[in-house]
Motif scaffolding. Structure first.
Motif, PDB file in Angstrom:
ATOM      1  N   LYS A  48     -45.852 -30.292 -68.918  1.00  0.00           N
ATOM      2  CA  LYS A  48     -45.677 -28.845 -68.902  1.00  0.00           C
ATOM      3  C   LYS A  48     -46.950 -28.115 -68.490  1.00  0.00           C
ATOM      4  CE  LYS A  48     -41.917 -28.537 -72.282  1.00  0.00           C
ATOM      5  NZ  LYS A  48     -41.510 -28.027 -73.619  1.00  0.00           N
ATOM      6  N   ARG A  49     -48.100 -28.606 -68.937  1.00  0.00           N
ATOM      7  CA  ARG A  49     -49.369 -27.924 -68.625  1.00  0.00           C
ATOM      8  C   ARG A  49     -49.763 -28.075 -67.164  1.00  0.00           C
ATOM      9  NH1 ARG A  49     -53.587 -28.915 -73.663  1.00  0.00           N
ATOM     10  NH2 ARG A  49     -52.349 -27.828 -75.263  1.00  0.00           N
ATOM     11  N   ASP A  50     -49.458 -29.211 -66.573  1.00  0.00           N
ATOM     12  CA  ASP A  50     -49.817 -29.447 -65.177  1.00  0.00           C
ATOM     13  C   ASP A  50     -48.708 -30.254 -64.524  1.00  0.00           C
ATOM     14  OD1 ASP A  50     -50.892 -29.966 -62.725  1.00  0.00           O
ATOM     15  OD2 ASP A  50     -52.789 -30.763 -63.454  1.00  0.00           O
ATOM     16  N   VAL A  51     -47.872 -29.550 -63.772  1.00  0.00           N
ATOM     17  CA  VAL A  51     -46.720 -30.214 -63.166  1.00  0.00           C
ATOM     18  C   VAL A  51     -47.068 -30.861 -61.826  1.00  0.00           C
ATOM     19  CG1 VAL A  51     -45.115 -28.651 -64.297  1.00  0.00           C
ATOM     20  CG2 VAL A  51     -45.973 -28.086 -62.018  1.00  0.00           C
ATOM     21  N   ARG A  52     -48.305 -30.705 -61.377  1.00  0.00           N
ATOM     22  CA  ARG A  52     -48.650 -31.190 -60.052  1.00  0.00           C
ATOM     23  C   ARG A  52     -49.525 -32.432 -60.055  1.00  0.00           C
ATOM     24  NH1 ARG A  52     -49.932 -25.672 -56.591  1.00  0.00           N
ATOM     25  NH2 ARG A  52     -48.023 -24.550 -57.153  1.00  0.00           N
ATOM     26  N   HIS A  53     -50.093 -32.796 -61.185  1.00  0.00           N
ATOM     27  CA  HIS A  53     -51.015 -33.929 -61.208  1.00  0.00           C
ATOM     28  C   HIS A  53     -50.741 -34.825 -62.417  1.00  0.00           C
ATOM     29  CE1 HIS A  53     -53.175 -30.637 -59.095  1.00  0.00           C
ATOM     30  NE2 HIS A  53     -53.511 -31.609 -58.269  1.00  0.00           N
ATOM     31  N   ASN A  92     -42.758 -30.168 -53.654  1.00  0.00           N
ATOM     32  CA  ASN A  92     -43.100 -29.421 -52.455  1.00  0.00           C
ATOM     33  C   ASN A  92     -44.455 -29.853 -51.905  1.00  0.00           C
ATOM     34  OD1 ASN A  92     -40.854 -27.670 -52.167  1.00  0.00           O
ATOM     35  ND2 ASN A  92     -41.556 -26.521 -53.929  1.00  0.00           N
ATOM     36  N   ASP A  93     -44.655 -31.154 -51.761  1.00  0.00           N
ATOM     37  CA  ASP A  93     -45.878 -31.697 -51.182  1.00  0.00           C
ATOM     38  C   ASP A  93     -47.112 -31.332 -51.981  1.00  0.00           C
ATOM     39  OD1 ASP A  93     -44.337 -32.742 -49.146  1.00  0.00           O
ATOM     40  OD2 ASP A  93     -44.528 -30.952 -47.929  1.00  0.00           O
ATOM     41  N   ASP A  94     -46.992 -31.162 -53.292  1.00  0.00           N
ATOM     42  CA  ASP A  94     -48.128 -30.783 -54.116  1.00  0.00           C
ATOM     43  C   ASP A  94     -48.428 -31.822 -55.199  1.00  0.00           C
ATOM     44  OD1 ASP A  94     -46.644 -27.851 -53.598  1.00  0.00           O
ATOM     45  OD2 ASP A  94     -48.802 -27.849 -53.291  1.00  0.00           O
ATOM     46  N   GLU A  95     -47.403 -32.440 -55.734  1.00  0.00           N
ATOM     47  CA  GLU A  95     -47.591 -33.288 -56.897  1.00  0.00           C
ATOM     48  C   GLU A  95     -48.219 -34.621 -56.485  1.00  0.00           C
ATOM     49  OE1 GLU A  95     -44.658 -31.857 -56.013  1.00  0.00           O
ATOM     50  OE2 GLU A  95     -44.674 -30.210 -57.448  1.00  0.00           O
ATOM     51  N   GLN A  96     -49.218 -35.038 -57.255  1.00  0.00           N
ATOM     52  CA  GLN A  96     -49.921 -36.271 -56.925  1.00  0.00           C
ATOM     53  C   GLN A  96     -50.074 -37.138 -58.171  1.00  0.00           C
ATOM     54  OE1 GLN A  96     -52.738 -33.584 -55.956  1.00  0.00           O
ATOM     55  NE2 GLN A  96     -51.505 -32.941 -54.230  1.00  0.00           N
ATOM     56  N   ALA A  97     -49.986 -38.442 -57.957  1.00  0.00           N
ATOM     57  CA  ALA A  97     -50.165 -39.371 -59.067  1.00  0.00           C
ATOM     58  C   ALA A  97     -51.646 -39.594 -59.354  1.00  0.00           C
ATOM     59  CB  ALA A  97     -49.478 -40.693 -58.762  1.00  0.00           C
ATOM     60  N   LEU A  98     -52.404 -39.993 -58.349  1.00  0.00           N
ATOM     61  CA  LEU A  98     -53.834 -40.269 -58.506  1.00  0.00           C
ATOM     62  C   LEU A  98     -54.599 -39.385 -57.536  1.00  0.00           C
ATOM     63  CD1 LEU A  98     -56.181 -41.900 -59.678  1.00  0.00           C
ATOM     64  CD2 LEU A  98     -55.713 -43.665 -57.964  1.00  0.00           C
ATOM     65  N   THR A  99     -55.418 -38.484 -58.063  1.00  0.00           N
ATOM     66  CA  THR A  99     -56.114 -37.501 -57.245  1.00  0.00           C
ATOM     67  C   THR A  99     -57.617 -37.621 -57.432  1.00  0.00           C
ATOM     68  OG1 THR A  99     -54.271 -35.945 -57.459  1.00  0.00           O
ATOM     69  CG2 THR A  99     -56.387 -35.042 -56.763  1.00  0.00           C
ATOM     70  N   PHE A 100     -58.334 -37.616 -56.315  1.00  0.00           N
ATOM     71  CA  PHE A 100     -59.788 -37.519 -56.339  1.00  0.00           C
ATOM     72  C   PHE A 100     -60.157 -36.180 -55.720  1.00  0.00           C
ATOM     73  CE2 PHE A 100     -58.846 -42.007 -56.391  1.00  0.00           C
ATOM     74  CZ  PHE A 100     -59.694 -42.481 -57.376  1.00  0.00           C
TER      75      PHE A 100
END
Length: 483
Positions: A151-156, A202-210
């Motif tokens: 809920k706090r961060d739906v994109r990462h 919508n091309d925003d959510e990422q599993a592993l982000t640097f």
């Protein structure tokens, strides 16, 4: 005096004996003067006087009277309470371990142990850190299956942010547990609205982000079944991504393999990627991107873009894709831009590539429109220039193997096709090229090539363009056609 002389002699003898023993110990080992002295015996744990878990200190040697001391700490997430039983939420333990590692004055190896499965909620591992950190992922990390945890961060899911000289390596697995999200995607369930949420993608959510990491190395790990994008590099500088395996089902929505945005000087080497979207996607702000020895499929190929969405300005330059195999992908090497955008995509090379049953092996689409309603025609576009396709061979799953659909107002400029041999995959039929609003040069044997015999084409009729055409070689032509 005799007793005193005897005592003095004994003392002198002892000193000489100690010297001889020391000399033999330190100096008579193959003639070297180097020593390695472990301050912690193997049967003792390191001192916890500084609350330093797993610290190992060693003397590195003696040189000109100066002793070199190197220090490195070894930590395990298990030391901070991580269970790794596949059920317990280990997020807090991981964050505690990271906080300790990041605050260490000595370089740290932070270990995720083998034969364990650690369940994590969304977590951000922040820098800057006081020293270099190597994260050794030897076990498995799996995303929480409870959708309310996002809920706090739906994109990462996992973020490494603002860290210098970070290494992430190991033979373990990062599992995004994406199957619980894909069925709720608007691209799977058409009754759902496509907005920014985990159900929409919508091309925003990422599993592993640097994010904003400099001098970064990511190698040898496996990333699978991401909620959407698997591995994303955002605003990073000097990156090497090596020997990565990225996998997801062919029908999983928007599951790009490696996504590069706003990142400069990145090398992607020896990657094997098979997902439901682009194997590698490179978007605005990226420069000096090299992808070598890539195996791609299933998926949507290797893409520049999309660029210019929502009338935005976009810039991508200095990209080289060298030595790749694409098998059964929707596209091969693609550049896609929206109408109404601005900026440029330039100085790119795609070379030494083999296609197997690829639907659109070579494609530039300046009229990209990824939405249900038709896109309105607009005058502006992202300018595409200086693109080279060299030594590309294989089979096309569609009749049109080379497709250039460029803008009327901003046609594609200085496109080179060199040594191209693409044929139809069925019955040996000849593949075709469709070329619209593109200035190109064809070098060597090019099949299929943009033909001079297209029924609907004409050269731009301004005097300036005619003067330029006088200096163009015999195999270069400008097309403005709806072919």
């Amino acid at each position: 005096m005799a007793p005193q002389n005897s005592a003095f002699s004994n003392i002198l003898f002892s000193i000489v004996l100690i010297f001889i023993l020391c000399y033999n110990s330190y100096c008579c080992r193959g003639g070297t003067t180097t020593t390695s002295l472990d301050l912690h015996p193997t049967n003792e744990k390191p001192s916890d006087s500084n609350n330093e878990q797993g610290e190992i200190l060693r003397f590195g040697g003696i040189n000109n009277g100066h002793t070199k001391v190197s220090a490195k700490r070894m930590m395990s997430v298990a030391d901070f309470g991580a269970k790794g039983d596949g059920k317990t939420d280990d997020s807090k333990a991981f964050l505690k371990a990271w906080k300790k590692a990041c605050s260490s004055k000595n370089a740290v190896d932070l270990v995720i142990p083998k034969k364990k499965n650690y369940r994590l909620k969304p977590a951000t591992f922040k820098g800057p850190c006081k020293s270099n950190i190597t994260v050794k992922i030897d076990g498995a990390i799996e995303a929480s299956a409870d959708r309310s945890d996002y809920k706090r961060d739906v994109r990462h899911w996992i973020i490494f942010k603002k860290i210098q000289n970070l290494v992430v390596e190991g033979d373990g697995t990062i599992d995004g547990n994406g199957n619980i999200w894909w069925k709720n995607s608007c691209k799977i369930n058409k009754s759902l609205p496509c907005t920014h949420a985990p159900t929409c993608f919508n091309d925003d959510e990422q599993a592993l982000t640097f994010k904003e990491c400099n001098n970064l190395t990511v190698e040898n790990i496996t990333i699978k079944d991401a909620q959407q994008m698997h591995l994303s590099f955002q605003k990073c500088l000097n990156v090497e991504a090596r020997n990565l395996v990225v996998t997801a089902p062919e029908k999983s929505p928007n599951t790009d393999g490696i996504h590069v945005t706003g990142t400069q000087n990145i090398k992607i080497i020896n990657s094997v990627i098979g997902t439901g979207d682009d194997c590698i996607s490179i978007v605005s702000g990226s420069r000096n991107v090299q992808a070598t020895n890539t195996t791609c499929g299933p998926g949507h190929g290797i893409s520049i873009g999309s660029l210019g969405t929502g009338n935005s300005e976009a810039h991508v330059s200095d990209v080289m894709v060298d030595t790749a195999i694409l098998n059964g992908t929707t596209n091969g090497v693609r550049i896609k831009t929206w109408q109404g955008g601005s900026g440029n995509a330039n100085n790119m090379s795609f070379q030494n590539i083999v296609m197997y049953n690829v639907k659109n092996p070579i494609i530039i689409d300046q009229n990209y429109c990824d939405q249900d309603d038709p896109c309105d025609e607009q005058k502006s576009a992202v300018q595409i220039t200086d693109i080279t396709y060299k030594n590309i061979t294989g089979t096309s799953a569609s009749e049109v193997a080379v497709y250039f659909d460029c803008s009327k107002n901003y046609p594609c400029q200085h496109i080179v096709l060199q040594d191209i041999n693409l044929v139809r995959d069925e019955d040996g039929k000849t593949a075709k090229a469709s070329c619209k609003n593109v200035k190109l040069t064809q070098v060597g044997k090019v099949s299929p090539g943009c033909s001079r015999d297209l029924k609907e084409w004409f050269l731009k009729s301004t005097e300036e363009e005619e003067e330029k055409e006088e200096d163009i070689g015999h195999d270069q032509v400008v097309y403005y056609t709806d072919h």
